[in-house]
Structure formats: C-alpha cells, structure tokens
Scaffold this active site. Structure first.
Site, PDB file in Angstrom:
ATOM      1  CG  ASP A   1      89.118  47.306   9.746  1.00  0.00           C
ATOM      2  OD1 ASP A   1      88.606  47.920   9.639  1.00  0.00           O
ATOM      3  OD2 ASP A   1      88.260  46.240  10.190  1.00  0.00           O
TER       4      ASP A   1
ATOM      5  CE  LYS B   1      86.676  42.096  10.506  1.00  0.00           C
ATOM      6  NZ  LYS B   1      87.567  43.049   9.744  1.00  0.00           N
TER       7      LYS B   1
ATOM      8  CG  ASP C   1      87.701  46.652  14.027  1.00  0.00           C
ATOM      9  OD1 ASP C   1      86.837  47.183  12.239  1.00  0.00           O
ATOM     10  OD2 ASP C   1      87.870  46.769  15.441  1.00  0.00           O
ATOM     11  CG  ASN C   2      85.514  44.498  12.356  1.00  0.00           C
ATOM     12  OD1 ASN C   2      86.389  44.550  12.352  1.00  0.00           O
ATOM     13  ND2 ASN C   2      84.378  45.054  13.424  1.00  0.00           N
TER      14      ASN C   2
HETATM   15  C1  LIG Z   1      92.250  38.368   2.482  1.00  0.00           C
HETATM   16  N1  LIG Z   1      93.152  39.658   1.597  1.00  0.00           N
HETATM   17  C2  LIG Z   1      92.619  40.773   1.752  1.00  0.00           C
HETATM   18  N2  LIG Z   1      93.995  41.369   1.005  1.00  0.00           N
HETATM   19  C3  LIG Z   1      92.872  42.869   1.274  1.00  0.00           C
HETATM   20  N3  LIG Z   1      92.604  43.450   0.111  1.00  0.00           N
HETATM   21  C4  LIG Z   1      91.059  42.856   1.143  1.00  0.00           C
HETATM   22  C5  LIG Z   1      91.393  40.894   1.457  1.00  0.00           C
HETATM   23  N4  LIG Z   1      90.260  40.685   2.211  1.00  0.00           N
HETATM   24  C6  LIG Z   1      89.607  41.815   2.804  1.00  0.00           C
HETATM   25  N5  LIG Z   1      90.118  42.510   1.750  1.00  0.00           N
HETATM   26  C7  LIG Z   1      89.377  44.327   2.275  1.00  0.00           C
HETATM   27  O1  LIG Z   1      89.371  44.633   3.489  1.00  0.00           O
HETATM   28  C8  LIG Z   1      87.650  45.233   3.371  1.00  0.00           C
HETATM   29  C9  LIG Z   1      87.201  44.068   4.137  1.00  0.00           C
HETATM   30  C10 LIG Z   1      86.987  44.157   5.639  1.00  0.00           C
HETATM   31  C11 LIG Z   1      86.118  43.081   5.852  1.00  0.00           C
HETATM   32  N6  LIG Z   1      85.371  43.684   7.418  1.00  0.00           N
HETATM   33  C12 LIG Z   1      84.060  43.163   8.217  1.00  0.00           C
HETATM   34  O2  LIG Z   1      83.881  42.266   7.861  1.00  0.00           O
HETATM   35  C13 LIG Z   1      84.206  44.069   9.427  1.00  0.00           C
HETATM   36  C14 LIG Z   1      83.034  43.447   9.404  1.00  0.00           C
HETATM   37  C15 LIG Z   1      81.847  43.801  10.600  1.00  0.00           C
HETATM   38  C16 LIG Z   1      80.429  43.891  10.218  1.00  0.00           C
HETATM   39  C17 LIG Z   1      80.176  43.702  11.858  1.00  0.00           C
HETATM   40  C18 LIG Z   1      78.677  43.395  11.963  1.00  0.00           C
HETATM   41  C19 LIG Z   1      77.487  43.343  11.233  1.00  0.00           C
HETATM   42  F1  LIG Z   1      76.744  42.928  10.684  1.00  0.00           F
HETATM   43  C20 LIG Z   1      78.435  42.752  10.195  1.00  0.00           C
HETATM   44  C21 LIG Z   1      79.395  42.988   9.474  1.00  0.00           C
HETATM   45  C22 LIG Z   1      82.313  44.626  10.707  1.00  0.00           C
HETATM   46  C23 LIG Z   1      83.827  45.624  10.731  1.00  0.00           C
HETATM   47  O3  LIG Z   1      84.329  46.383  10.993  1.00  0.00           O
HETATM   48  C24 LIG Z   1      84.617  44.984   9.708  1.00  0.00           C
HETATM   49  O4  LIG Z   1      85.894  45.061   9.478  1.00  0.00           O
HETATM   50  C25 LIG Z   1      87.435  44.947   2.099  1.00  0.00           C
HETATM   51  F2  LIG Z   1      85.785  45.357   2.234  1.00  0.00           F
HETATM   52  C26 LIG Z   1      87.971  44.006   1.550  1.00  0.00           C
HETATM   53  O5  LIG Z   1      88.348  44.156   0.191  1.00  0.00           O
HETATM   54 MG   LIG Z   2      86.367  46.718  11.029  1.00  0.00          MG
END
Ligand SMILES: CNc1ncnc2c1ncn2[C@@H]1O[C@H](/C=C/CNC(=O)c2cc(-c3ccc(F)cc3)cc(O)c2O)[C@H](F)[C@H]1O
Ligand SMILES: [Mg+2]
Length: 214
Positions: free
Chosen positions: A141, A144, A169-170
């Site tokens: 999650d 993406k 997810d997503n």
């Molecule tokens: C890449 N390696 C990483 N390592 C450790 N932590 C990480 C890493 N990458 C991210 N994180 C960490 O994981 C999280 C990131 C979650 C990202 N999730 C989404 O973007 C996401 C977006 C929507 C969404 C839907 C509609 C809309 F209009 C706008 C957004 C819905 C969803 O359910 C999501 O999960 C956190 F923020 C980041 O620091």
């Molecule tokens: Mg999500």
C-alpha cells in the site's frame, strides 16, 4: 506552524478512541476521514475484504509496505494469533511516529514493528537483521509504481515461499498497472481481483491477491 492532517488524525484517536481497543481506533479514523478530512487509509469497505483474506491465511509473519498512519497495520495485527507479528515499512518520519502512537493506543505495539526507511533498503535486510525466514503475507500500500519492483525484490531476496500471499491496495485507483501486468502474466503467481471502492468515496477501486506458487 499549524498541524498536519495526520497529526489531526492522531489527535482524534487519542481523544476519542478506547485505549487498547483496535476496533474503536479503526472506527474513530474511519469516522474522521469520512466526515472531516479524507485520508488514504484502506478504510472500512476494502478493510472488510482485507480482514477475510487475513483470517483465511492466519499468517505468522506479515510485511506491510507503507504504514502511513497505521490504520491497516492495526486492521491486520488485531487478527493475528499471539506469537504472530507484523513488520511495517515507512520512510516518512512524521508518519512513522504518528503510526507508532496510534498503534500503541490500539494496544498492538507488541505485535507490530515499524521499520523506518525505504522498502528497497529494508527488504534486503529482513532475513539477517529482522530474523525473517519467509513471509506468509505481504500487504502492498505504498507508492504504486513500487509495487512491481518490490515484488521482484521480495522474490530475489528469497522471502517468498509456496503459498505466500501478496495483497495489493489501489490496483484500480490510483492504479498499479505494472504490478497487475507483472503478476497476472507470471505463472509463479495465482491472481484474484477483489473489486471494491476507494476509501470513503464512491469511486471504483480494487485489491489484487497474488499467491506465490514457488
Ligand atoms: C517506495 N518505498 C517506500 N518505502 C517506505 N515507505 C514508503 C515507500 N513509498 C511510500 N511510502 C510511504 O507509504 C505511504 C504511501 C502510500 C501511497 N498511497 C497512495 O498514494 C494512495 C493514494 C490514494 C488516492 C486515491 C485517490 C486520490 F484522489 C488520491 C490518492 C489512495 C490510496 O489508498 C493510496 O494508498 C506513505 F505516505 C509514504 O511515506
Ligand atoms: Mg491505499
């Protein structure tokens, strides 16, 4: 400087949730994020699908990629048997510390370990540094476009075994097309789609289960 949305989510949990009660923490976050400020928690609709898949798998070692505020970590950890554990990777320090507090309020700190850092740096450390043999269940999650490369990395690091379950997810919104292409065209994975809706919205979304066949 005024607070972040994630800090406001922590405030509402620490003020309204029943300490030690994961369900009340989940309800509190879902209520706040559907009524006041949308946030990217897996939410209660996809959460129910997650619950069923976790209950069926009854995993001992779970990895989550992308802790955010800890909602799905709580959702998963509350269903785990006594000795089972959840490792969750988060590279944003503010989110990691907020998640730690929310997980503590839920009374699940003994089951959940937040690993602060980048998934591509931490995944290769899981065996030696975190004493993981193989993963029974992985919840993806995080960013993406990292789902596919991190899936390859998990396999390369020997962290998947016959029957390991990946749940992403997503896969519809925001979407994870490379991940879907990778697992669905790969005979080492048995894939199932779970259509649902984006958390707290009417927008279509889905989760994808990919079972590793070894
Ligand atoms: C890449 N390696 C990483 N390592 C450790 N932590 C990480 C890493 N990458 C991210 N994180 C960490 O994981 C999280 C990131 C979650 C990202 N999730 C989404 O973007 C996401 C977006 C929507 C969404 C839907 C509609 C809309 F209009 C706008 C957004 C819905 C969803 O359910 C999501 O999960 C956190 F923020 C980041 O620091
Ligand atoms: Mg999500």
């Amino acid at each position: 400087m005024d607070q972040s949305k994630e800090q406001r989510i922590l405030n509402t949990v620490s003020y309204n949730a029943v300490k030690g009660d994961p369900e009340s923490v989940m309800k509190c976050i879902d209520k706040y994020c559907s009524q006041y400020e949308w946030a990217m928690n897996v939410g209660d609709e996809k959460g129910l699908i997650l619950d069923k898949i976790v209950e069926e798998a009854d995993p001992s070692v779970v990895l989550e990629l992308g802790t955010y505020c800890g909602y799905s970590a709580i959702r998963i950890a509350r269903l785990l048997k006594p000795k089972a554990r959840l490792l969750t990777i988060e590279f944003n320090p503010e989110f990691a510390s907020i998640a730690k507090e929310i997980i503590d309020i839920a009374g699940l700190s003994d089951k959940v370990t937040i690993l602060e850092g980048h998934s591509e740096d931490i995944i290769p450390q899981l065996k030696k540094k975190y004493e993981v043999e193989t993963l029974d269940f992985v919840f993806l999650d995080h960013w993406k476009e990292r789902y596919a490369p991190d899936t390859v990395l998990l396999e390369e690091c020997g962290l998947l075994r016959k029957g390991s379950i990946l749940l992403a997810d997503n896969v519809v919104f925001p979407g994870a097309p490379e991940f879907l292409k990778y697992v669905r065209n790969n005979q080492r994975f048995e894939c199932t789609s779970y259509p649902s809706h984006l958390e707290y919205m009417q927008v279509e979304d889905a989760m994808e289960k990919a079972v590793y066949l070894g």
